[in-house]
Scaffold this motif. Structure first.
Motif, PDB file in Angstrom:
ATOM      1  N   GLU A 135      -1.695  -8.957  24.839  1.00  0.00           N
ATOM      2  CA  GLU A 135      -0.825  -8.978  26.018  1.00  0.00           C
ATOM      3  C   GLU A 135       0.081 -10.207  25.989  1.00  0.00           C
ATOM      4  O   GLU A 135       1.271 -10.125  26.331  1.00  0.00           O
ATOM      5  CB  GLU A 135      -1.689  -8.982  27.273  1.00  0.00           C
ATOM      6  CG  GLU A 135      -0.918  -9.032  28.570  1.00  0.00           C
ATOM      7  CD  GLU A 135      -1.831  -9.120  29.775  1.00  0.00           C
ATOM      8  OE1 GLU A 135      -1.440  -9.769  30.758  1.00  0.00           O
ATOM      9  OE2 GLU A 135      -2.944  -8.533  29.730  1.00  0.00           O
ATOM     10  N   TYR A 136      -0.466 -11.330  25.565  1.00  0.00           N
ATOM     11  CA  TYR A 136       0.301 -12.577  25.480  1.00  0.00           C
ATOM     12  C   TYR A 136       1.448 -12.451  24.478  1.00  0.00           C
ATOM     13  O   TYR A 136       2.608 -12.735  24.793  1.00  0.00           O
ATOM     14  CB  TYR A 136      -0.659 -13.701  25.091  1.00  0.00           C
ATOM     15  CG  TYR A 136      -0.052 -14.945  24.503  1.00  0.00           C
ATOM     16  CD1 TYR A 136       0.972 -15.629  25.150  1.00  0.00           C
ATOM     17  CD2 TYR A 136      -0.530 -15.463  23.295  1.00  0.00           C
ATOM     18  CE1 TYR A 136       1.499 -16.795  24.596  1.00  0.00           C
ATOM     19  CE2 TYR A 136      -0.005 -16.616  22.742  1.00  0.00           C
ATOM     20  CZ  TYR A 136       1.014 -17.270  23.397  1.00  0.00           C
ATOM     21  OH  TYR A 136       1.543 -18.416  22.852  1.00  0.00           O
ATOM     22  N   VAL A 137       1.144 -11.992  23.276  1.00  0.00           N
ATOM     23  CA  VAL A 137       2.181 -11.841  22.255  1.00  0.00           C
ATOM     24  C   VAL A 137       3.215 -10.800  22.693  1.00  0.00           C
ATOM     25  O   VAL A 137       4.427 -10.990  22.540  1.00  0.00           O
ATOM     26  CB  VAL A 137       1.564 -11.451  20.898  1.00  0.00           C
ATOM     27  CG1 VAL A 137       2.649 -11.163  19.868  1.00  0.00           C
ATOM     28  CG2 VAL A 137       0.643 -12.559  20.401  1.00  0.00           C
ATOM     29  N   GLY A 138       2.728  -9.704  23.279  1.00  0.00           N
ATOM     30  CA  GLY A 138       3.638  -8.660  23.735  1.00  0.00           C
ATOM     31  C   GLY A 138       4.567  -9.144  24.836  1.00  0.00           C
ATOM     32  O   GLY A 138       5.753  -8.782  24.868  1.00  0.00           O
ATOM     33  N   ALA A 139       4.040  -9.968  25.745  1.00  0.00           N
ATOM     34  CA  ALA A 139       4.870 -10.480  26.833  1.00  0.00           C
ATOM     35  C   ALA A 139       5.960 -11.404  26.297  1.00  0.00           C
ATOM     36  O   ALA A 139       7.121 -11.339  26.731  1.00  0.00           O
ATOM     37  CB  ALA A 139       4.002 -11.218  27.845  1.00  0.00           C
ATOM     38  N   VAL A 140       5.600 -12.270  25.347  1.00  0.00           N
ATOM     39  CA  VAL A 140       6.598 -13.158  24.751  1.00  0.00           C
ATOM     40  C   VAL A 140       7.674 -12.345  24.038  1.00  0.00           C
ATOM     41  O   VAL A 140       8.878 -12.577  24.210  1.00  0.00           O
ATOM     42  CB  VAL A 140       5.941 -14.150  23.777  1.00  0.00           C
ATOM     43  CG1 VAL A 140       7.006 -14.943  23.019  1.00  0.00           C
ATOM     44  CG2 VAL A 140       5.019 -15.104  24.526  1.00  0.00           C
ATOM     45  N   ALA A 141       7.240 -11.358  23.243  1.00  0.00           N
ATOM     46  CA  ALA A 141       8.198 -10.528  22.514  1.00  0.00           C
ATOM     47  C   ALA A 141       9.091  -9.752  23.470  1.00  0.00           C
ATOM     48  O   ALA A 141      10.301  -9.630  23.258  1.00  0.00           O
ATOM     49  CB  ALA A 141       7.459  -9.572  21.581  1.00  0.00           C
ATOM     50  N   GLY A 142       8.504  -9.224  24.544  1.00  0.00           N
ATOM     51  CA  GLY A 142       9.276  -8.422  25.478  1.00  0.00           C
ATOM     52  C   GLY A 142      10.279  -9.237  26.264  1.00  0.00           C
ATOM     53  O   GLY A 142      11.448  -8.866  26.378  1.00  0.00           O
ATOM     54  N   LEU A 143       9.844 -10.382  26.791  1.00  0.00           N
ATOM     55  CA  LEU A 143      10.751 -11.204  27.588  1.00  0.00           C
ATOM     56  C   LEU A 143      11.781 -11.924  26.726  1.00  0.00           C
ATOM     57  O   LEU A 143      12.876 -12.244  27.196  1.00  0.00           O
ATOM     58  CB  LEU A 143       9.956 -12.216  28.419  1.00  0.00           C
ATOM     59  CG  LEU A 143       9.214 -11.634  29.617  1.00  0.00           C
ATOM     60  CD1 LEU A 143       8.425 -12.720  30.332  1.00  0.00           C
ATOM     61  CD2 LEU A 143      10.176 -10.976  30.596  1.00  0.00           C
ATOM     62  N   LEU A 144      11.431 -12.173  25.470  1.00  0.00           N
ATOM     63  CA  LEU A 144      12.398 -12.798  24.579  1.00  0.00           C
ATOM     64  C   LEU A 144      13.449 -11.785  24.138  1.00  0.00           C
ATOM     65  O   LEU A 144      14.614 -12.155  23.925  1.00  0.00           O
ATOM     66  CB  LEU A 144      11.689 -13.384  23.355  1.00  0.00           C
ATOM     67  CG  LEU A 144      12.544 -14.199  22.391  1.00  0.00           C
ATOM     68  CD1 LEU A 144      13.127 -15.429  23.073  1.00  0.00           C
ATOM     69  CD2 LEU A 144      11.718 -14.624  21.174  1.00  0.00           C
ATOM     70  N   ASN A 145      13.045 -10.513  24.039  1.00  0.00           N
ATOM     71  CA  ASN A 145      13.832  -9.418  23.465  1.00  0.00           C
ATOM     72  C   ASN A 145      13.176  -9.122  22.119  1.00  0.00           C
ATOM     73  O   ASN A 145      13.155  -9.983  21.237  1.00  0.00           O
ATOM     74  CB  ASN A 145      15.313  -9.794  23.300  1.00  0.00           C
ATOM     75  CG  ASN A 145      16.156  -8.676  22.698  1.00  0.00           C
ATOM     76  OD1 ASN A 145      15.746  -7.994  21.760  1.00  0.00           O
ATOM     77  ND2 ASN A 145      17.367  -8.500  23.214  1.00  0.00           N
TER      78      ASN A 145
END
Length: 502
Positions: A244-254
């Motif tokens: 979830e942490y990695v996915g959130a960073v990837a998602g909010l970063l683009n």
């Protein structure tokens, strides 16, 4: 051929400036036209009652809201104005940082990539402590880049001021200080700065700028530090949050910028290992925070906005990838991914803006990321009508989100809103505006958070009088319950609570 002529038209500074200006105008237009999310509605009270500190965070976001309200009034645009402008200012200084450390191509792509992240594209509309923390972390990084280029130790004074302002925004900026120390120790030629008086005065300036928060906490039992740093301690470990942490960073970063940033990180880490100062500056200043966030994700959830201050640096990582010397195997995919990242970011932000203004998709209820800003003015009108019918001049709540939303929705009526628990959140408000009185009050609560039973020992009658839906278009998000509380018991704690209870 000079460097400017070799840079594509879309990376020319004038065109980048026009791009950022257009985005800023669009963001301001949307920001002034949509409702508030829970945290913003709560922070609105900070702006109305500016203080040296608050229960949840340092005070900068409250000061920014106060400034915007002073210019535009107590409305969504006033609440969000400074935050939106800060994204534009941050883009300017990010360009300069990347230019000083690398070249004009990296600088141009950094600005494009930052502005197509969801964090900035969408998050810039929301007034939270993340906006000032991102800006001042970025300004400190810019000062360090200028220091690295000029070798003039006077830049340490500005680093200290911006680091202090960052700490006035969010405590996570402490990790920037750890990163700066790491950079000093890691790069051999930087160690001479330990003998420079400017470094130590810069540190003193950071402490001086941050001192209002220290003074406020010292007078309030260190409650803000206790709340924020209490989450650092782990009781057990698990892998269930890491994805979830990695996915959130990837998602909010683009997601596409994230891919480019990972590739860029490999090259920059290699240069850091060789102790190259510019690359080391980027890597070491975010490394302590990344380590902490990763460790935290092994025992608890990392909220998607927490890594916000490092996103400008990750935008430089991605820009570095696109601007690498031409290598045949990379020629095709880098440009396509970069173009796709810009297109994806603009499309995603545009879709969210349209959806925030008027629901494009209905039926998602609380899974809709924009649900918090929906229908609160209508709820306020209905609560005001009920208060008039029942001759109630106070509305009681049991959550800061409801308190904020109703305080905003009822601001034109003379109806007080009072959260009966977590009173530490409202220490900035003068006592005379937080004294519930009267024979009849209303208790308003989301159905999932109903705590009506807590009032049965404090009022003779606790009666559910209505349940109204909160809507997104024609779809129900959740139910809002309204209770009538009649005849307070003599000595009721609600009418005599100290701010230090609960």
């Amino acid at each position: 051929m000079n460097e400017r002529a070799a840079v594509p038209w879309y990376l020319q500074p004038v065109n980048l400036a026009l791009f950022v200006i257009v985005l800023t105008v669009v963001r301001l237009s949307v920001a002034g036209s949509i409702g508030l999310v829970e945290d913003e509605a709560y922070y609105r009270l900070w702006g109305l009652y500016p203080a040296l500190g608050y229960y949840d965070h340092p005070p900068m976001v409250g000061w920014w809201i106060w400034l915007g309200q002073a210019i535009f009034g107590d409305n969504p645009l006033g609440l969000r104005f400074v935050g939106v402008i800060s994204a534009a200012a941050g883009s300017l200084f990010l360009w300069r940082t990347a230019f000083v450390l690398f070249d004009m191509r990296v600088a141009g792509w950094s600005v494009l990539f930052l502005n197509v992240t969801l964090l900035v594209g969408v998050g810039a509309l929301i007034a939270t402590p993340d906006a000032p923390s991102v800006l001042f972390w970025g300004l400190a990084l810019w000062s360090l880049a200028e220091l690295n280029r000029s070798q003039n130790p006077n830049w340490w004074l500005l680093v200290g001021v911006f680091a202090g302002l960052g700490l006035l925004s969010k405590y996570s900026v402490f990790f920037l200080g750890a990163g700066i120390l790491l950079w000093l120790l890691w790069v051999p030629q930087n160690r001479r700065y330990f003998l420079a008086w400017q470094l130590w005065v810069g540190g003193a300036l950071a402490l001086l700028v941050f001192s209002p928060v220290l003074c406020w906490n010292a007078d309030n039992e260190w409650i803000s530090f206790t709340k924020q740093f209490g989450r650092v301690v782990a009781t057990d470990y698990t892998l269930k949050y890491i994805g979830e942490y990695v996915g959130a960073v990837a998602g909010l970063l683009n997601p596409l910028v994230f891919i480019l940033a990972l590739v860029g990180a490999v090259g920059l880490i290699k240069k850091t290992w060789a102790r190259e100062p510019a690359a080391s500056l980027l890597v070491t200043t975010i490394l302590p925070f990344l380590v902490y966030l990763t460790l935290h994700s092994l025992h608890s959830r990392v909220q998607g906005n927490w890594p916000a201050p490092i996103y400008p640096t990750l935008a430089i990582f991605a820009a570095y990838t696109v601007s690498l010397p031409q290598v045949a195997i990379l020629n095709s995919w880098r440009g396509k991914v970069a173009a796709g990242a810009v297109a994806l970011g603009v499309f995603a932000a545009g879709f969210v803006y349209l959806h925030a203004l008027s629901p494009v998709v209905e039926g998602l209820a609380r899974k809709d990321p924009t649900h918090q800003l929906r229908y609160w003015s209508e709820i306020g009108e209905k609560v005001a009508a009920l208060a008039d019918d029942e001759t109630a001049t106070w509305v009681l709540t049991t959550s800061y989100g409801m308190t904020g939303q109703l305080s905003n929705a009822l601001k034109r009526q003379r109806i007080g809103v009072y959260q009966v628990n977590e009173r530490l959140r409202y220490k900035m408000m003068p006592p005379q505006v937080q004294q519930p009185a009267g024979n009849t009050m209303l208790y308003v609560v989301e159905e999932r958070r109903d705590q009506a039973d807590r009032f049965r020992s404090q009022f003779d009658r606790v009666e559910l009088i209505t349940e109204m839906p909160r809507l997104s278009g024609n779809s129900r998000i959740e139910g809002i319950r309204v209770y009538k509380l009649s005849s307070p018991v003599a000595g009721s704690a609600i009418l005599s609570q100290s701010p230090k209870t609960e």
